[in-house]
Scaffold this motif. Sequence first.
Motif, PDB file in Angstrom:
ATOM      1  N   PRO A  20       0.792  -1.222   0.000  1.00  0.00           N
ATOM      2  CA  PRO A  20       0.000   0.000   0.000  1.00  0.00           C
ATOM      3  C   PRO A  20       0.826   1.275   0.000  1.00  0.00           C
ATOM      4  O   PRO A  20       0.428   2.273  -0.567  1.00  0.00           O
ATOM      5  N   SER A  21       1.986   1.269   0.657  1.00  0.00           N
ATOM      6  CA  SER A  21       2.756   2.497   0.788  1.00  0.00           C
ATOM      7  C   SER A  21       3.246   3.034  -0.544  1.00  0.00           C
ATOM      8  O   SER A  21       3.485   4.214  -0.701  1.00  0.00           O
ATOM      9  N   SER A  22       3.380   2.191  -1.546  1.00  0.00           N
ATOM     10  CA  SER A  22       3.905   2.623  -2.840  1.00  0.00           C
ATOM     11  C   SER A  22       2.830   2.812  -3.881  1.00  0.00           C
ATOM     12  O   SER A  22       3.124   2.980  -5.045  1.00  0.00           O
ATOM     13  N   HIS A  23       1.574   2.770  -3.489  1.00  0.00           N
ATOM     14  CA  HIS A  23       0.478   2.922  -4.431  1.00  0.00           C
ATOM     15  C   HIS A  23       0.048   4.377  -4.513  1.00  0.00           C
ATOM     16  O   HIS A  23       0.170   5.149  -3.566  1.00  0.00           O
ATOM     17  N   LYS A  24      -0.501   4.714  -5.644  1.00  0.00           N
ATOM     18  CA  LYS A  24      -1.040   6.053  -5.820  1.00  0.00           C
ATOM     19  C   LYS A  24      -2.537   5.964  -6.011  1.00  0.00           C
ATOM     20  O   LYS A  24      -3.063   5.021  -6.572  1.00  0.00           O
ATOM     21  N   PRO A 146      -2.258   0.182  -8.820  1.00  0.00           N
ATOM     22  CA  PRO A 146      -0.972  -0.510  -8.632  1.00  0.00           C
ATOM     23  C   PRO A 146       0.188   0.252  -9.251  1.00  0.00           C
ATOM     24  O   PRO A 146       0.015   1.032 -10.192  1.00  0.00           O
ATOM     25  N   ASP A 147       1.363   0.018  -8.713  1.00  0.00           N
ATOM     26  CA  ASP A 147       2.578   0.540  -9.319  1.00  0.00           C
ATOM     27  C   ASP A 147       2.680   0.013 -10.748  1.00  0.00           C
ATOM     28  O   ASP A 147       2.485  -1.170 -11.013  1.00  0.00           O
ATOM     29  N   GLU A 148       2.959   0.914 -11.675  1.00  0.00           N
ATOM     30  CA  GLU A 148       2.876   0.562 -13.094  1.00  0.00           C
ATOM     31  C   GLU A 148       3.820  -0.577 -13.477  1.00  0.00           C
ATOM     32  O   GLU A 148       3.433  -1.486 -14.216  1.00  0.00           O
TER      33      GLU A 148
END
Length: 624
Positions: A20-24, A146-148
């Motif tokens: 979750p911490s790296s999601h936008k 999600p992170d691309e």
Amino acid sequence: MDGSSGDSQPEEFPNLNTPPSSHKSPTQFPGNTSEDSEPFGGIFDHTPASRGSQPPEKSLVGMFEAFLRQQNAHKSERPGIVVFGEPSPLTFALEELQYAERPKLHSASRQIYDETASLGIAAQPPRHLSETDLAYLKAKGAFDYPDEAISDALISAYFERFHPLCSIVEKSQLERDYREQKLPWIILHAVCFIGATFCDDAVIHRSGFKSRFETRQFYYEKAKVLFTVGYHSDKIVLLQAALMLSFFGPHIHSYWNPGSWTGFGVTIAVSLGLHRAATYTYSHFREVTSLLRRVWWNLVIRDAYTSALLGRSFRLNMSLCDTEPLTFEDFECVITCPHEPQADCHCKHPAHYQIQMSKLSLLLRRILISRFGPGESTATVAQLHQLLSDWQSELPESINWDQQTSPLPKFSVIFKIMFHHHVILLHMSKPERVSSPQSQTPCSRGRSTAIAESAASSIASTAITIMTNSALNGFPHELFPAFFLAGIIFYRQWRQSDSDSAEKTRASLDNCLIVLNHAADFWDPANWAVKLFDFLSSSSHDTGGNSRPVSQEELDVPDKLLPATDEVGSGSFNSPMLDVLQTTYAPFDTSTIFDANIPEGLGDIMLMPNFWLPAAEDLQMFPL
């Protein structure tokens, strides 16, 4: 018909991302605009040219649903799924309408023309949800994109390894919608979940998760909460998502399992009329009918094989279904194949797989009903075995293992294993009812037992092949129950073998356990399957090792022609099932722990739940 009832009557055999911490998160709540959003979630183009010059006429069901929407336009809640089956009073009432040219009752294809296009994930949230529902979904991360880089890898794994085995989306359109961020949230998360199930280990490591299970659960929970809250109302999107989410679990004590997800899929599919051939009638939009037919038959396959694995009743009653069989024209891969149209090349293998698995799933239903159903079967074991042999003989040469030289191609290995899985189910003998060690009787080894043992050996012989020649998580999940069943056969042999043959039998059992142990990373049932064999083996040791050898005199029993049952003693254990599974895989926590109150002596019955139940006079042995 609601499609959720078991097969109570004989069936006809048809021809056939990052943490979750790296999601936008986008600034707005994304998703489909309303309950009127397009049912394929943008899987098809919405331009007039892609739909044909004239849309098909409305169906009676479509008219009625439009009437309901009009009547409820002032209300915030959306209409639920209405099941229109042929025996329904709704059917009889609708057919009372008098038209000069009466429209057909129902058409799932028609919905594509009735609904408006999806505005993609940047759209306003649907009107039928309250602010608290939306806040809950946001808090659960359902709208975290999600992170691309990770989602690209997961989408790629989805299409490389899952789509050829279960073609329930249109590949080119889903790829385009993904790039344009127009995928419904539930499809985005479900596809990432499948990608995390089938991707290489390197993708899991790059994602920042601790394990594959954690990655899979991360996306599964997002799709699941969207499903349960009812964010999406597009029936086909929900059906596709339910099919994908059926690849999670089962976990002991959880009612969210492949069977329940398949049940949701059946309810939705029947409400769309996918179970009847009359639904697939519009020829000027072939992609739609092909996709719907692929979705339907993959649902049929999931229903049959999850029921066989869990020992539960079918969700579909196939005797009330007449959808036409799959053909090569229903698959994209055949259309884009660069080879000669008549060539039986590797490009056609995914289509072969799904077509042949749909046929096998119908055979599996007949086997389960015949062997384990409550009533008397009209089909004999010999007849069912002949149907299996006929199916094998009709396989195209490129995927028929008997017509190939070593090393076998991947799909030939798959069909070889699946064939022998069905043979074991057809011929494996029932365990004796639970009894005390003092009352055990020697087993009699008949022809069916020998056939089942031979089939188990064929399955075990493929273990090295599938472990070394290809990524194990590139094989269909329907394959692994075969190693579970074969392991049961070898365990029985090991328990009843003398010291000379016990070592060889145990080696065959270990081959099956190696496959299951490696599959446990992405096929959840393997976790409790391996633990069950650990428990049975340790209990065998505690009770003195193998059973006494069976004498030659006991083996020389009259051999009847393929008997329907061939009793085998399972043995009985003194040790209760206490907390033997407390040390199971950490991600599963208490969801995979067995109930400590299960009575002693269940043995093999625990391996095949609900297939063989105790007789009424034996029920006093099972405390309630």
